[in-house]
Design an enzyme around this catalytic site. Structure first.
Site, mmCIF file in Angstrom:
data_model
loop_
_atom_site.group_PDB
_atom_site.id
_atom_site.type_symbol
_atom_site.label_atom_id
_atom_site.label_comp_id
_atom_site.label_asym_id
_atom_site.label_seq_id
_atom_site.Cartn_x
_atom_site.Cartn_y
_atom_site.Cartn_z
ATOM 1 C CG ASN A 63 -2.174 -0.838 0.947
ATOM 2 O OD1 ASN A 63 -2.407 -1.286 -0.165
ATOM 3 N ND2 ASN A 63 -2.949 -1.077 1.990
ATOM 4 C CD GLU A 127 -5.463 -1.917 -4.062
ATOM 5 O OE1 GLU A 127 -5.550 -3.141 -3.880
ATOM 6 O OE2 GLU A 127 -5.350 -1.102 -3.126
ATOM 7 C CD1 TRP A 217 -9.316 -5.913 7.769
ATOM 8 C CD2 TRP A 217 -8.319 -4.600 9.282
ATOM 9 N NE1 TRP A 217 -8.263 -5.269 7.147
ATOM 10 C CE2 TRP A 217 -7.644 -4.460 8.048
ATOM 11 C CE3 TRP A 217 -7.878 -3.862 10.387
ATOM 12 C CZ2 TRP A 217 -6.542 -3.614 7.890
ATOM 13 C CZ3 TRP A 217 -6.781 -3.025 10.222
ATOM 14 C CH2 TRP A 217 -6.127 -2.903 8.988
ATOM 15 N NE ARG A 248 -10.292 -4.149 5.255
ATOM 16 C CZ ARG A 248 -9.870 -2.947 4.846
ATOM 17 N NH1 ARG A 248 -10.713 -2.086 4.319
ATOM 18 N NH2 ARG A 248 -8.605 -2.587 4.939
ATOM 19 C CG ASP A 350 -8.371 -8.171 -3.355
ATOM 20 O OD1 ASP A 350 -7.220 -7.796 -3.071
ATOM 21 O OD2 ASP A 350 -9.407 -7.568 -2.991
ATOM 22 C CG HIS A 387 -4.234 0.564 7.501
ATOM 23 N ND1 HIS A 387 -5.194 1.335 6.909
ATOM 24 C CD2 HIS A 387 -4.194 -0.588 6.776
ATOM 25 C CE1 HIS A 387 -5.713 0.693 5.868
ATOM 26 N NE2 HIS A 387 -5.116 -0.483 5.762
ATOM 27 C CB SER A 435 3.240 -4.339 4.532
ATOM 28 O OG SER A 435 3.142 -4.032 3.153
#
Ligand code: SFD
Ligand code: AMP
Length: 625
Positions: A63, A127, A217, A248, A350, A387, A435
């Site tokens: 990400n 993405e 999650w 989500r 995914d 995040h 990450s």
């Protein structure tokens, strides 16, 4: 079970706590600088590094990739993106520090064997602007392999649960913990420590309770160890109010990023309305944030929540519409069919890459994503500063970016406790590292920590009496159980103790109802928060009565003590900040608007010697227009 424990003492120079993304980055970098400077490095993880931490199941995207050398974006672009997403509250120096190193971590992953999707021209498949698609089922395995090779297996301790810090005055001196497999109590003595023990989950009551207990999650094994450890060391915390609530796929927590960004899917309500369009005017209230794209994650949540609160749920991800639309762009029928098959594969992969249970839920509910929409929902709150949350310790910025400002105190990523460094979820106010950025931040922290050791090369003093005191406290739940379990016929029901699962349920109920959890529609006010604080105080009193039948339960006891402290600092910081800045994460009904005089950091420090909290406002310094 027995309460006799062998004492194991390990003396090292640099101690890395945790074995996740940031710890693996720290290991690789520390090994390099250690060799040059004759420094010993030791890493301790509560689990097995191959599959520990948030990336255990794998991930389907990286990400954070800025693409600076590729000419895609500038460092400044990334800082602006994060600043906007966090409603103006971010440490720009830290975000820039990570952003300028993150691409090299990604290139290392690729070198170590991570398949990153490429297009016909050999370029990475994005993405979104900052995200790269990967075949990431084994992502953690290969990142861990590189870390293990760099450090050498003799310097790695797996399945050791770290609890408390050791201090020598105002300096860190090591950490203590216990094996979750054998009766061994560990004392690690070190000149510097890097805290990389992730964020926290199950502080709030999850949407899935008895029927799916443990399903969340965020990975159930990260329990707030970083916050607890750094709080107990006396480190200043920042942004502990900035929880993360991901939207989500409902009930199995499948990711939405690929759907929104790659497949360009819409989310609509039961009436077919698109909240991102119909509620655009609401964004005016939160200006200037939400004026430019992307709209901050919390505001995207908020617009959807308003629909749900008005009874317009469920909210659907229109997977069917999105897939059919992309396939329809193909000119002939054969190509269209081929494209459809390809998109179906991507959709399943995914989930299979990182949230396998979502694929299982699709299969078990006969859901073909190309034919049927799926429900999405806002999850319960988590603490994940790496995040789109921001909670963590207040750390020094790098000298070239923050030197001469209050953001710099000697060593990059060092907390306010000398020699204690933090990275990944453990370091605050530097969101959107994910990450890859967590790995890069681990590397940054390790380089600085080795420098600190070279400059401060004396082994700190550890008081044996302090270690004995901690050992007694940490192992006490085993004794409590041993002394009392025969007093009732059912070991679960006993007036002399509380088992960790019941303790966790009690914590979750308090947080859910008083601190803006799911059942309170993510809303709270001062009276609710004060009552929550009172109930947390009683819970803390009862934590002395936690009982453990075996080592596994002993770990559960300490995980829940850590969650309780994470909850405490969270509630206190929400109380302190008298505004609503992140609707969609939490709403202060008594202060329902965003306020200029709260455009600052809300920081908290726990003084263990006095059992007192100190709350401070800290200025936001901007380095970029
Ligand atoms: O998109 C102790 N994240 C994603 N990042 C991406 O780049 N791409 C994605 O696709 C991502 N997705 C995602 C992500 C997270 C989660 C939970 C899901 C999906 C479901 C974010 C990253 O995973 C995250 O930013 C990093 O992993 C953060 O790194 P770090 O090092 O801060 O935390 P860690 O990796 O969880 O490791 C923690 C380690 O600490 C250990 N540990 N060790 C000893 N004693 C204790 N008491 C300890 N407590 C914990 C753990 O074992 C672990 O080794 S997407 O869907 O958002
Ligand atoms: P997620 O799968 O939700 O974790 O998202 C993966 C990445 O895409 C993260 O960087 C998110 O911030 C980002 N993202 C997800 N949804 C959107 C959206 N609707 N608009 C912009 N960015 C998004």
């Amino acid at each position: 079970m027995g309460t006799d424990f062998e004492n194991v003492e390990v003396t090292t120079d640099l101690l890395i706590l945790g074995g996740g993304m940031s710890a693996c980055g720290a290991a690789v970098e520390a090994a390099y600088w250690a060799k040059k400077n004759n420094v010993k490095v030791t890493l301790v993880d509560k689990a097995a590094m191959d599959r520990s931490g948030a990336v255990a199941m794998g991930l389907s995207a990286i990400n954070q990739y800025v693409g600076i050398k590729d000419g895609d974006n500038t460092l400044e672009d990334y800082v602006r993106y994060v600043r906007q997403d966090l409603m103006g509250v971010t440490r720009e120096d830290l975000v820039a520090s990570i952003a300028r190193h993150v691409d090299s971590s990604v290139h290392l992953f690729e070198k170590w064997g991570l398949p990153i999707w490429t297009d016909d021209k050999g370029g990475y498949v994005h993405e979104g602007r900052w995200q790269l698609m990967i075949n990431g089922e084994s992502y953690k395995v290969l990142v861990a392999e590189a870390a293990k090779n760099a450090l050498g297996i003799d310097n790695i301790y797996e399945r050791i649960f770290i609890t408390d810090p050791l201090l020598d005055g105002d300096k860190i001196a090591g950490a203590v913990g216990f094996s979750v497999r054998e009766n061994k109590f560990y004392t690690f003595k070190a000149k510097a420590v890097i805290v990389c023990m992730g964020g926290a989950v199950h502080v709030f009551r999850p949407r899935s309770t008895g029927e799916g207990l443990g399903r969340a999650w965020y990975p159930p094994w990260n329990s707030g160890s970083s916050t607890y450890f750094t709080l107990m060391a006396g480190a200043e915390q920042t942004c502990q109010e900035v929880r993360f609530i991901p939207v989500r796929f409902k009930d199995a927590y499948g990711p939405v990023g690929a759907w929104f960004l790659l497949f360009k899917s819409r989310a609509t309500n039961a009436m077919g309305g698109e909240y991102m369009v119909e509620r655009r005017d609401e964004l005016e209230k939160w200006a200037p944030y939400g004026k430019t794209k992307p709209i901050p994650a919390n505001l995207r949540n908020w617009l959807g929540m308003l629909d749900v609160m008005e009874g317009k749920g469920p909210i659907y991800m229109r997977t069917d519409e999105a897939i059919q639309k992309i396939a329809a762009a193909e000119t002939d029928e054969k190509a269209r069919k081929k494209k459809l098959k390809h998109l179906e594969n991507e959709a399943w992969e995914d989930f299979l890459d990182m949230t396998i249970s979502q694929a299982l839920l699709w299969a078990s509910t006969n859901t073909a994503p190309e034919e049927k929409s799926s429900e999405i929902a806002a999850a319960e709150p988590y603490f994940i500063g790496s995040h789109s949350g921001a909670s963590g310790a207040w750390v020094s910025g790098p000298e070239d970016l923050a030197g001469g400002t209050p953001y710099f105190w000697g060593y990059t990523n060092m907390s306010t406790v000398k020699g204690m460094f933090c990275a990944g979820d453990a370091s605050g106010a530097s969101s959107h590292k994910f990450s890859s950025g967590s790995h890069a931040e681990g590397r940054i922290a390790a380089k600085a920590a080795v420098k600190y050791i070279v400059d401060n090369n004396a082994q700190p003093n550890v008081e044996p009496a302090k270690v004995d005191e901690l050992k007694e406290k940490i192992l006490r739940p085993l004794q409590v159980y041993e002394d009392n379990y025969k007093k009732t016929t059912d070991p679960d029901i006993n007036p002399n103790y509380i088992r960790p699962k019941m303790f966790m349920f009690r914590l979750q109920k308090i947080m859910d109802e008083y601190a803006a959890g799911v059942s309170a529609q993510f809303s709270t006010n001062r009276s609710l928060l004060d009552r929550g604080t009172e109930l947390l105080t009683f819970l803390r009193e009862d934590s002395d009565k936690l009982a453990a039948e075996d080592l596994h339960e002993l770990m559960r006891c300490h995980e829940n003590i850590q969650r309780m402290w994470q909850a405490d600092v969270h509630v206190r910081t929400i109380i302190f900040r008298e505004e609503t800045r992140w609707p969609g994460y939490y709403f202060r009904a008594d202060f329902p608007t965003i306020k200029d005089d709260w455009k600052c950091f809300a920081n908290a420090t726990y003084h263990a010697d006095k059992d007192e909290w100190e709350m401070n406002k800290r200025d936001i310094l901007s380095f970029i227009d």
